[in-house]
Design an enzyme around this catalytic site. Structure first.
Site, mmCIF file in Angstrom:
data_model
loop_
_atom_site.group_PDB
_atom_site.id
_atom_site.type_symbol
_atom_site.label_atom_id
_atom_site.label_comp_id
_atom_site.label_asym_id
_atom_site.label_seq_id
_atom_site.Cartn_x
_atom_site.Cartn_y
_atom_site.Cartn_z
ATOM 1 N N ASN A 98 0.832 -1.209 0.000
ATOM 2 C CA ASN A 98 0.000 0.000 0.000
ATOM 3 C C ASN A 98 0.862 1.253 0.000
ATOM 4 O O ASN A 98 0.497 2.281 0.563
ATOM 5 C CB ASN A 98 -0.935 0.003 1.212
ATOM 6 C CG ASN A 98 -2.097 0.974 1.040
ATOM 7 O OD1 ASN A 98 -2.576 1.193 -0.062
ATOM 8 N ND2 ASN A 98 -2.541 1.570 2.133
ATOM 9 N N ASP A 131 7.560 -8.804 3.824
ATOM 10 C CA ASP A 131 6.358 -8.866 4.653
ATOM 11 C C ASP A 131 6.787 -9.150 6.085
ATOM 12 O O ASP A 131 7.542 -10.101 6.332
ATOM 13 C CB ASP A 131 5.440 -9.973 4.131
ATOM 14 C CG ASP A 131 4.058 -9.940 4.765
ATOM 15 O OD1 ASP A 131 3.996 -9.931 6.014
ATOM 16 O OD2 ASP A 131 3.061 -9.937 4.029
ATOM 17 N N SER A 215 -5.832 3.193 17.189
ATOM 18 C CA SER A 215 -6.856 4.004 16.518
ATOM 19 C C SER A 215 -7.941 4.412 17.499
ATOM 20 O O SER A 215 -8.226 3.693 18.470
ATOM 21 C CB SER A 215 -7.477 3.185 15.377
ATOM 22 O OG SER A 215 -8.666 3.762 14.922
ATOM 23 N N TYR A 258 -12.032 -4.092 11.554
ATOM 24 C CA TYR A 258 -10.843 -3.256 11.739
ATOM 25 C C TYR A 258 -10.744 -2.757 13.179
ATOM 26 O O TYR A 258 -9.685 -2.862 13.814
ATOM 27 C CB TYR A 258 -10.874 -2.072 10.779
ATOM 28 C CG TYR A 258 -9.852 -1.014 11.120
ATOM 29 C CD1 TYR A 258 -8.502 -1.254 10.952
ATOM 30 C CD2 TYR A 258 -10.251 0.220 11.650
ATOM 31 C CE1 TYR A 258 -7.554 -0.296 11.298
ATOM 32 C CE2 TYR A 258 -9.315 1.183 11.985
ATOM 33 C CZ TYR A 258 -7.971 0.915 11.802
ATOM 34 O OH TYR A 258 -7.040 1.868 12.150
ATOM 35 N N LYS A 262 -7.831 -3.688 16.242
ATOM 36 C CA LYS A 262 -7.061 -2.729 17.034
ATOM 37 C C LYS A 262 -7.286 -2.957 18.528
ATOM 38 O O LYS A 262 -6.339 -2.913 19.329
ATOM 39 C CB LYS A 262 -7.439 -1.296 16.647
ATOM 40 C CG LYS A 262 -6.933 -0.870 15.287
ATOM 41 C CD LYS A 262 -5.411 -0.912 15.210
ATOM 42 C CE LYS A 262 -4.884 -0.392 13.901
ATOM 43 N NZ LYS A 262 -3.406 -0.462 13.809
ATOM 44 N N PHE A 287 -6.524 9.890 15.935
ATOM 45 C CA PHE A 287 -7.862 10.325 15.571
ATOM 46 C C PHE A 287 -7.899 10.497 14.045
ATOM 47 O O PHE A 287 -8.083 9.540 13.326
ATOM 48 C CB PHE A 287 -8.262 11.544 16.389
ATOM 49 C CG PHE A 287 -8.776 11.109 17.757
ATOM 50 C CD1 PHE A 287 -10.112 11.225 18.080
ATOM 51 C CD2 PHE A 287 -7.930 10.514 18.693
ATOM 52 C CE1 PHE A 287 -10.609 10.774 19.297
ATOM 53 C CE2 PHE A 287 -8.400 10.057 19.909
ATOM 54 C CZ PHE A 287 -9.748 10.187 20.212
ATOM 55 N N ASN A 288 -7.671 11.644 13.498
ATOM 56 C CA ASN A 288 -7.765 11.805 12.037
ATOM 57 C C ASN A 288 -6.526 12.523 11.506
ATOM 58 O O ASN A 288 -6.547 13.744 11.325
ATOM 59 C CB ASN A 288 -9.031 12.588 11.669
ATOM 60 C CG ASN A 288 -10.301 11.852 12.027
ATOM 61 O OD1 ASN A 288 -10.803 11.020 11.294
ATOM 62 N ND2 ASN A 288 -10.830 12.169 13.210
ATOM 63 N N PHE A 327 -21.870 13.183 4.411
ATOM 64 C CA PHE A 327 -22.836 12.282 5.033
ATOM 65 C C PHE A 327 -23.395 12.915 6.308
ATOM 66 O O PHE A 327 -22.735 12.957 7.339
ATOM 67 C CB PHE A 327 -22.178 10.939 5.352
ATOM 68 C CG PHE A 327 -21.721 10.203 4.126
ATOM 69 C CD1 PHE A 327 -22.631 9.544 3.319
ATOM 70 C CD2 PHE A 327 -20.377 10.196 3.763
ATOM 71 C CE1 PHE A 327 -22.209 8.872 2.176
ATOM 72 C CE2 PHE A 327 -19.952 9.527 2.635
ATOM 73 C CZ PHE A 327 -20.868 8.863 1.831
#
Length: 444
Positions: A98, A131, A215, A258, A262, A287-288, A327
């Site tokens: 990724n 990996d 998270s 997900y 965590k 957070f973000n 949203f």
């Protein structure tokens, strides 16, 4: 997954490269768990532009490193550059599932520029493409370890590993909420089973300083309270508050695989630290994270589909997406759109460095910390910040609330400020300006 050339580049051992023009270790097999024998320096050097590799020199056993797993991803790459700016030597492990190898070149360029401007030596950068769940990970850890003779409490002589890796930062988890719902076993295998194997390997080599990428999703239903989320809202063993209250572990409302990976990972880490006092483990609950390095050389460029707000807005700005779906516009907030805690990715990166230092000086056992701004920004305010930074209008489509959405989700950062000495520096306006700088360079 797992975020300039230099004439001093050296090869310290097969498959382990120092300096600032490191090649990669080999391709992954189809299952992503095994790798082929390590390639020659010349063959692998082609990936980074056919640079000339000087003759190898002997390893210096006194040279220490921070191992960053998933170090070419979004948060990982920004953490790596901050580590280098602070003078740490870094080992990057990434399988590029990724992320992109070009990120390594950009990290190198930034590190060299930073050090050149300050007349400082460039820290060592070793990159291994593998990996972290593969058997190659054991070989890698072995290559950074020395066997030394020790005498235990009974007077018995034993051979013990002493690693030159003094700390590990683990980013190599899958992180899409929607993808985890359609492929839960994929997430449990990598995020949870992979973590267990990694901890066993680290323990075998005597590496116990561990920073985990967690998270805010671990808070589950507590996120709907509308109050700043505190670390003690989700714990894994009983804890006593300063007032004497005994808190008991409890969690509800983990709505996707997900989030559960965590939470389970944190629980495993807490149990591991409790069972062995050698471990010093910090879980950082993001957070973000948004924004980019101000140079515009590092940013969020996942191979997977973008789902987070700021990358989606960036796609609208570049024309890759027609409009932004908003949203919910009927939340009880100042403009009707949801409030989130956005934090600059460099502030998140600096939080990892603070956690490493805290582990070295004061750490012991397991401790969780929030990494957020401590303040809220509505979706509409985030959009306006990027419109101002770019000078462009962002097309939006109003949509209904999604199942599981909450109106307000903000971090309490008191513990991180008090114990880590960490606090965020960057504003939302700076996040937007840095992101647009990256996007603008990308679309040229």
């Amino acid at each position: 997954m797992n975020h300039d050339t230099d004439s001093s580049t050296t090869a310290s051992s097969p498959g382990s490269w120092s300096g600032t023009s490191p090649p990669t270790t080999p391709e992954l097999s189809d299952d992503g768990l095994d790798i082929e024998p390590l390639p020659s320096p010349v063959a692998e050097n082609n990936l980074l532009g056919n640079r000339t590799v000087p003759p190898p020199r002997p390893k210096l056993s006194t040279t220490t490193f921070i191992l960053v797993i998933g170090g070419l991803g979004y948060i990982g790459s920004h953490t790596v550059i901050e580590l280098l700016r602070e003078g740490y030597n870094v080992i990057i492990v990434d399988n590029l599932s990724n992320s992109y190898s070009t990120v390594l070149n950009n990290i190198t360029t930034l590190a060299e520029s930073h050090c050149r401007a300050r007349s400082l030596p460039v820290p060592l950068i070793h990159f291994h493409r593998l990996d972290y769940r593969s058997r190659a990970m054991s070989l890698l850890l072995e290559s950074y370890s020395d066997l030394v003779m020790t005498i235990d409490a009974t007077g018995t002589q034993r051979m013990t590993y002493v690693s030159r890796i003094t700390g590990v930062i683990h980013f190599a988890a899958y992180k899409s909420v929607l993808d985890s719902i359609t492929r839960p076993l994929h997430y449990y295998q990598n995020n949870v089973c992979g973590l267990v194997s990694l901890l066993q390997r680290l323990d075998h080599h005597g590496i116990h300083n561990f920073i985990f990428s967690s998270s805010a999703t671990v808070y589950g239903a507590r996120a709907s309270s509308g109050k700043p989320l505190r670390e003690e809202d989700v714990i894994h063993h009983p804890e006593q508050t300063p007032s004497g209250t005994i808190l008991q572990p409890a969690v509800t409302g983990l709505t996707c695989p997900y989030a559960r990976t965590k939470y389970f990972s944190e629980a495993i880490l807490a149990d591991t630290a409790t069972s062995n006092p050698s471990w010093r483990i910090v879980a950082l609950r993001y957070f973000n994270p948004v924004g980019c390095d101000p140079s515009g050389l590092l940013g969020e460029t996942p191979r997977a589909e973008a789902t987070n707000l700021y990358p989606v807005i960036a796609q609208v700005l570049t024309g890759a997406r027609a409009s932004l779906d908003v949203f919910g516009t009927d939340w009880k907030t100042r403009d009707g759109t949801a409030i989130r805690d956005f934090i600059h990715v460099l502030d998140v990166a600096r939080g990892h460095i603070s956690a490493l230092a805290w582990n070295e000086d004061k750490g012991g056992g397991f401790r969780a910390f929030n990494l957020g701004s401590g303040s809220g920004t509505t979706v509409m305010e985030a959009v306006r910040s990027l419109e101002q930074a770019s000078g462009r209008e962002i097309s939006m489509a109003r949509a209904g609330r999604r199942p599981g959405d909450v109106g307000v989700c903000i971090a309490s950062t008191d513990r991180a400020r008090r114990e880590l000495g960490w606090s965020p520096r960057e504003s939302i306006a700076q996040c937007a300006a840095d992101l647009w700088n990256f996007v603008r360079k990308t679309i040229r």
